[in-house]
Design a protein around this motif. Structure first.
Motif, PDB file in Angstrom:
ATOM      1  N   THR A   1       0.839  -1.202   0.000  1.00  0.00           N
ATOM      2  CA  THR A   1       0.000   0.000   0.000  1.00  0.00           C
ATOM      3  C   THR A   1       0.873   1.251   0.000  1.00  0.00           C
ATOM      4  OG1 THR A   1      -1.722  -1.152   1.245  1.00  0.00           O
ATOM      5  CG2 THR A   1      -1.817   1.256   1.202  1.00  0.00           C
ATOM      6  N   LYS A   2       0.653   2.120  -0.974  1.00  0.00           N
ATOM      7  CA  LYS A   2       1.434   3.358  -1.071  1.00  0.00           C
ATOM      8  C   LYS A   2       0.781   4.449  -0.224  1.00  0.00           C
ATOM      9  CE  LYS A   2       3.442   2.495  -5.644  1.00  0.00           C
ATOM     10  NZ  LYS A   2       4.838   2.380  -5.160  1.00  0.00           N
TER      11      LYS A   2
ATOM     12  N   SER B   1       5.370   2.665  -0.740  1.00  0.00           N
ATOM     13  CA  SER B   1       4.938   1.544   0.085  1.00  0.00           C
ATOM     14  C   SER B   1       6.082   1.127   1.006  1.00  0.00           C
ATOM     15  CB  SER B   1       4.541   0.363  -0.803  1.00  0.00           C
ATOM     16  OG  SER B   1       5.690  -0.152  -1.471  1.00  0.00           O
TER      17      SER B   1
END
Length: 305
Positions: free
Chosen positions: A173-174, A214
């Motif tokens: 997840t960024k 991320s």
């Protein structure tokens, strides 16, 4: 906006903001508690007193153009007396103590206890803007996770000393992260804007970011700059829900580190608001913030550990 006052200049964020304000040529006044023995850098006038003393605050803020607050955010009352004194003294621009994750995201704000006090300050400022018929304005700075504060403390899930990492939800997840120098530059840049330009940011949040990355991106960069191959690292995985649950349990037992688990658990949850540039965009260009190189920033951060 040449005369600027700052409260909370001894902390990580405050010291970065103070450094940038002095470098930009502002006439800076630092407010500090009487009990503090902090020595501030040359180039700033220091006023020491009681933050609950309205006379001390108001007298010190007379003639000040802008006020920057870098104080604790868990209790709104920390900022309110200073805000009241600033309004009474005729300060034209107040930058409250935001400097964190996205308090403008109502779903995220409802999940993290540290955010509602910030929202309460925003609402109070809006009330005062209306009450004074816009005699002043406010702008809150959202910078996401602070890379050079979070990484050395291990709260990003990466322990560079022992080559261990705990990646949340596979680590893909960024999220937005910003460095302390860039936060300082953003505040200084805001205060350099022309009246027409600054009206773009009146009574709202401004969003900045150094990187949208991320945990895997971060870990890969660390491995490059430390010349440590992936095979030399112990990498484990954790569900963000488990991270959040751990945070709630810590808080239940009075462990304030639970706030970190709650924040990072929610921020790294896909779609939960950690990537705010996808929702509202960034003001980096409007504030002339430089592009940063992740590897170079990590070299700086790791050399200071």
């Amino acid at each position: 906006m040449n005369r600027v006052a700052i409260v909370g200049a001894s902390g990580s964020i405050g010291s970065a903001v103070l450094k940038a304000l002095i470098a930009s040529g502002k006439d800076v006044t630092v407010f500090s508690r009487s009990s503090s023995a902090t020595v501030f850098p040359e180039g700033a006038q220091v006023l020491r007193g009681d933050y609950e003393d309205q006379t001390f605050l108001r007298d010190g803020l007379m003639g000040i153009d802008a006020l920057v607050l870098c104080v604790g955010t868990l209790i709104p009352a920390t900022q309110v007396p200073i805000i009241d004194a600033a309004i009474s003294a005729g300060v034209k621009w107040i930058i409250p103590s935001e400097f964190g994750t996205d308090s403008g995201n109502s779903e995220y704000a409802a999940e993290v206890p540290i955010i509602p006090p910030k929202v309460a300050v925003q609402e109070y400022l809006d009330e005062q803007v209306a009450k004074t018929q816009s005699q002043f304005m406010w702008t809150g700075v959202i910078n996401g996770l602070i890379l050079d504060w979070s990484l050395p403390r291990g709260v990003l899930g990466i322990d560079t000393s022992h080559k261990k990492a705990v990646l949340l939800d596979q680590g893909v997840t960024k999220v937005n992260m910003t460095t302390l120098p860039t936060i300082g530059r953003a505040v200084a840049s805001l205060l350099q804007l022309s009246p027409k330009q600054r009206n773009m940011f009146a009574n709202k949040l401004v969003y900045i970011s150094s990187f949208c990355i991320s945990q895997i991106d971060l870990l890969g960069s660390i491995q490059r700059v430390t010349s440590s191959p992936q095979s030399s690292w112990d990498v484990q995985f954790q569900d963000t829900e488990a991270k959040v649950a751990a945070g709630k349990e810590k808080l239940k037992h009075g462990d304030m580190l639970g706030y970190a688990d709650l924040i990072y658990g929610h921020v790294f949850k896909d779609g939960a608001g950690g990537n705010y540039q996808a929702r509202v965009g960034l003001s980096n260009q409007a504030l002339s913030l430089p592009n940063e190189d992740l590897d170079e920033e990590l070299k700086r951060i790791l050399s200071n550990k």
